[in-house]
Design a protein around this motif. Structure first.
Motif, PDB file in Angstrom:
ATOM      1  N   SER A   1       0.804  -1.465  -0.097  1.00  0.00           N
ATOM      2  CA  SER A   1      -0.173  -0.052   0.149  1.00  0.00           C
ATOM      3  C   SER A   1       0.736   1.323   0.092  1.00  0.00           C
ATOM      4  CB  SER A   1      -1.021  -0.025   1.228  1.00  0.00           C
ATOM      5  OG  SER A   1      -0.347  -0.282   2.414  1.00  0.00           O
ATOM      6  N   TYR A   2       2.123   1.074   0.098  1.00  0.00           N
ATOM      7  CA  TYR A   2       3.108   2.236   0.035  1.00  0.00           C
ATOM      8  C   TYR A   2       3.858   2.375  -1.204  1.00  0.00           C
ATOM      9  CZ  TYR A   2       1.624   3.886   4.781  1.00  0.00           C
ATOM     10  OH  TYR A   2       0.949   4.174   5.809  1.00  0.00           O
ATOM     11  N   LYS A   3       3.464   1.578  -2.019  1.00  0.00           N
ATOM     12  CA  LYS A   3       4.285   1.584  -3.431  1.00  0.00           C
ATOM     13  C   LYS A   3       4.337   2.960  -3.887  1.00  0.00           C
ATOM     14  CE  LYS A   3       4.641  -0.704  -7.626  1.00  0.00           C
ATOM     15  NZ  LYS A   3       4.197  -1.806  -8.691  1.00  0.00           N
ATOM     16  N   THR A   4       5.401   3.720  -4.209  1.00  0.00           N
ATOM     17  CA  THR A   4       5.134   4.842  -4.978  1.00  0.00           C
ATOM     18  C   THR A   4       5.987   5.161  -6.182  1.00  0.00           C
ATOM     19  OG1 THR A   4       6.940   5.883  -3.478  1.00  0.00           O
ATOM     20  CG2 THR A   4       4.663   6.314  -2.819  1.00  0.00           C
ATOM     21  N   GLY A   5       7.177   4.167  -6.039  1.00  0.00           N
ATOM     22  CA  GLY A   5       8.262   4.310  -7.179  1.00  0.00           C
ATOM     23  C   GLY A   5       9.324   5.455  -6.788  1.00  0.00           C
ATOM     24  N   ILE A   6       9.189   5.957  -5.619  1.00  0.00           N
ATOM     25  CA  ILE A   6       9.955   6.934  -5.107  1.00  0.00           C
ATOM     26  C   ILE A   6      11.362   6.340  -4.574  1.00  0.00           C
ATOM     27  CG2 ILE A   6      10.386   8.855  -3.315  1.00  0.00           C
ATOM     28  CD1 ILE A   6       7.703   9.224  -3.803  1.00  0.00           C
ATOM     29  N   GLY A   7      12.461   6.885  -4.669  1.00  0.00           N
ATOM     30  CA  GLY A   7      13.664   6.116  -4.259  1.00  0.00           C
ATOM     31  C   GLY A   7      14.125   6.189  -2.739  1.00  0.00           C
ATOM     32  N   GLY A   8      15.095   5.620  -2.195  1.00  0.00           N
ATOM     33  CA  GLY A   8      15.279   5.614  -0.883  1.00  0.00           C
ATOM     34  C   GLY A   8      16.406   6.592  -0.786  1.00  0.00           C
ATOM     35  N   LEU A   9      16.652   6.583   0.483  1.00  0.00           N
ATOM     36  CA  LEU A   9      17.851   7.676   0.981  1.00  0.00           C
ATOM     37  C   LEU A   9      18.992   7.144   1.560  1.00  0.00           C
ATOM     38  CD1 LEU A   9      15.662  10.049   3.160  1.00  0.00           C
ATOM     39  CD2 LEU A   9      16.007  10.334   0.627  1.00  0.00           C
ATOM     40  N   LYS A  10      19.242   5.776   1.408  1.00  0.00           N
ATOM     41  CA  LYS A  10      20.300   4.939   1.896  1.00  0.00           C
ATOM     42  C   LYS A  10      21.612   5.448   1.374  1.00  0.00           C
ATOM     43  CE  LYS A  10      21.477   0.044   2.066  1.00  0.00           C
ATOM     44  NZ  LYS A  10      21.783  -0.905   2.355  1.00  0.00           N
ATOM     45  N   HIS A  11      21.794   5.925   0.209  1.00  0.00           N
ATOM     46  CA  HIS A  11      23.049   6.293  -0.229  1.00  0.00           C
ATOM     47  C   HIS A  11      23.493   7.568   0.327  1.00  0.00           C
ATOM     48  CE1 HIS A  11      19.879   8.393  -2.318  1.00  0.00           C
ATOM     49  NE2 HIS A  11      20.639   9.511  -2.648  1.00  0.00           N
ATOM     50  N   LEU A  12      22.896   8.366   1.222  1.00  0.00           N
ATOM     51  CA  LEU A  12      23.018   9.687   1.831  1.00  0.00           C
ATOM     52  C   LEU A  12      23.675   9.336   3.185  1.00  0.00           C
ATOM     53  CD1 LEU A  12      20.060  11.774   0.838  1.00  0.00           C
ATOM     54  CD2 LEU A  12      22.320  12.000  -0.067  1.00  0.00           C
ATOM     55  N   GLN A  13      23.777   8.205   3.693  1.00  0.00           N
ATOM     56  CA  GLN A  13      24.670   7.986   4.944  1.00  0.00           C
ATOM     57  C   GLN A  13      26.093   8.439   4.552  1.00  0.00           C
ATOM     58  OE1 GLN A  13      24.148   6.823   7.885  1.00  0.00           O
ATOM     59  NE2 GLN A  13      26.157   6.432   8.505  1.00  0.00           N
ATOM     60  N   GLY A  14      26.600   9.182   5.339  1.00  0.00           N
ATOM     61  CA  GLY A  14      27.969   9.908   5.085  1.00  0.00           C
ATOM     62  C   GLY A  14      27.850  11.132   4.514  1.00  0.00           C
ATOM     63  N   ALA A  15      26.703  11.440   3.991  1.00  0.00           N
ATOM     64  CA  ALA A  15      26.641  12.921   3.118  1.00  0.00           C
ATOM     65  C   ALA A  15      26.620  14.052   4.001  1.00  0.00           C
ATOM     66  CB  ALA A  15      25.468  12.728   1.975  1.00  0.00           C
ATOM     67  N   ASP A  16      26.594  15.132   3.482  1.00  0.00           N
ATOM     68  CA  ASP A  16      26.370  16.434   4.128  1.00  0.00           C
ATOM     69  C   ASP A  16      25.222  16.738   4.476  1.00  0.00           C
ATOM     70  OD1 ASP A  16      28.907  17.821   4.430  1.00  0.00           O
ATOM     71  OD2 ASP A  16      28.583  19.379   2.907  1.00  0.00           O
ATOM     72  N   ASN A  17      25.038  17.106   5.720  1.00  0.00           N
ATOM     73  CA  ASN A  17      23.712  17.432   6.069  1.00  0.00           C
ATOM     74  C   ASN A  17      23.020  18.487   5.129  1.00  0.00           C
ATOM     75  OD1 ASN A  17      23.557  16.076   8.273  1.00  0.00           O
ATOM     76  ND2 ASN A  17      23.559  17.629   9.744  1.00  0.00           N
ATOM     77  N   ALA A  18      23.705  19.429   4.630  1.00  0.00           N
ATOM     78  CA  ALA A  18      23.016  20.664   3.838  1.00  0.00           C
ATOM     79  C   ALA A  18      22.363  19.985   2.592  1.00  0.00           C
ATOM     80  CB  ALA A  18      24.508  21.331   3.316  1.00  0.00           C
ATOM     81  N   LYS A  19      22.781  18.811   2.250  1.00  0.00           N
ATOM     82  CA  LYS A  19      22.151  18.211   1.048  1.00  0.00           C
ATOM     83  C   LYS A  19      20.750  17.791   1.415  1.00  0.00           C
ATOM     84  CE  LYS A  19      22.752  15.083  -2.767  1.00  0.00           C
ATOM     85  NZ  LYS A  19      23.490  13.792  -3.277  1.00  0.00           N
ATOM     86  N   VAL A  20      20.619  17.101   2.660  1.00  0.00           N
ATOM     87  CA  VAL A  20      19.496  16.712   2.795  1.00  0.00           C
ATOM     88  C   VAL A  20      18.569  17.829   3.381  1.00  0.00           C
ATOM     89  CG1 VAL A  20      18.221  15.080   4.731  1.00  0.00           C
ATOM     90  CG2 VAL A  20      20.583  14.566   3.881  1.00  0.00           C
ATOM     91  N   ILE A  21      19.166  18.788   4.056  1.00  0.00           N
ATOM     92  CA  ILE A  21      18.183  20.190   4.429  1.00  0.00           C
ATOM     93  C   ILE A  21      17.700  20.601   3.144  1.00  0.00           C
ATOM     94  CG2 ILE A  21      18.270  22.274   5.612  1.00  0.00           C
ATOM     95  CD1 ILE A  21      20.449  21.033   7.768  1.00  0.00           C
TER      96      ILE A  21
END
Ligand code: HEC
Ligand code: HEC
Length: 231
Positions: free
Chosen positions: A87-107
């Motif tokens: 029921s939550y199938k959306t086709g939207i990607g995950g955020l797994k690749h952002l472990q270790g990334a800059d906070n600024a990118k997520v914000i």
């Protein structure tokens, strides 16, 4: 000589990074915001369906579609994880690749036109969510077996933590509080959700977050929850 030693100690104390201990609290709060930010900050429940929610999914609407977890998954893997179907199938990607990334990118992403969260939360909320996304991720498939959904933990060890930390609120058999499905049922149905609740706590409840302890503690707890009665 004594004076030099004394001064060295004073200098060492002065330059200790004061905020070094705050990360777990920020990450855990960020995890709860990722789960249901409007509940954590006491904001009104969004009434509309989020503009980025795809029309192809008619199963969910309203406030549920504003939760990060609804689009990006409890396992942080979006369309490549547990929300590849259901029921939550959306086709939207995950955020797994952002472990270790800059906070600024997520914000920046949270405030972009797709998300439109600017002004809905304050700066500390955005920082905590970014800390969760960039510093709080676990190797989910190492912790929960994808096909069987079983936790890679020691249930006997988990029962020691459950009995001392959780049972006071949830009862020995996981049947409390009454308005909640049995913990045994939840842990077997959606272990990816439950590991996040154990690590980060429950939005707007006085439930502890186990994040500061070794990850294996939470995994052992999850393994024990999976042995509790399902009804
Ligand atoms: C209604 C659905 C929806 C919700 C809710 C949502 N997002 Fe997104 N998010 C998207 C879409 C769509 C994209 C664009 C890329 C894609 O499809 O993965 C995206 C992309 C992102 C990106 C950029 C990924 C990258 O690789 O650059 C981040 C970071 C992000 N979201 C974080 C969040 C956070 C944190 C929350 C909760 C505060 C959130 N999102 C809530 C739909 C959503
Ligand atoms: C101070 C009381 C308290 C303690 C201690 C506590 N919890 Fe909770 N927990 C709650 C409350 C209240 C809820 C929300 C109940 C509801 O939604 O009706 C909750 C919710 C949960 C949920 C989410 C259920 C759902 O519907 O998604 C899980 C999982 C959970 N607790 C597990 C644990 C575990 C494991 C421990 C021990 C590590 C623990 N809790 C300790 C009070 C507590």
């Amino acid at each position: 000589m004594k004076k030099i030693i004394y001064l060295t100690i004073v200098a060492a104390l002065m330059f200790q990074p004061v905020l070094a201990f705050a990360d777990d609290a920020s990450i855990a709060r960020g995890g709860k915001l990722y789960d249901k930010w409007f509940k954590v900050i006491g904001a009104e429940k969004p009434a509309d369906t989020h503009p980025a929610w795809p029309a192809s999914n008619t199963k969910k609407k309203g406030n549920a579609t504003h939760r990060c977890k609804s689009c990006h998954g409890w396992d942080m893997m979006g369309k490549d994880g547990a929300y590849a179907s259901g029921s939550y199938k959306t086709g939207i990607g995950g955020l797994k690749h952002l472990q270790g990334a800059d906070n600024a990118k997520v914000i920046a992403a949270m405030k972009d036109a797709t998300h439109g969260f600017a002004g809905k939360m304050d700066e500390q909320d955005f920082i905590d969510i970014a800390d969760f996304v960039t510093k709080g991720q676990i190797d989910i498939d190492a912790v929960i077996e994808r096909e069987s959904k079983m936790a890679n933990g020691d249930a006997a060890n988990g029962s020691r933590y459950y009995g001392t930390v959780c049972a006071g609120c949830h009862a020995k058999d996981g049947m409390l509080p009454k308005d909640m499905p049995p913990l045994g049922k939840l842990a077997n149905k959606n272990p990816w959700e439950i590991i996040q609740k154990v690590l980060n706590g429950q939005p707007d409840e006085k439930m502890p977050a186990m994040r500061a302890f070794d990850l294996q503690v939470s995994v052992d707890i999850l393994a024990y929850l999976q042995t509790l009665p399902k009804e």
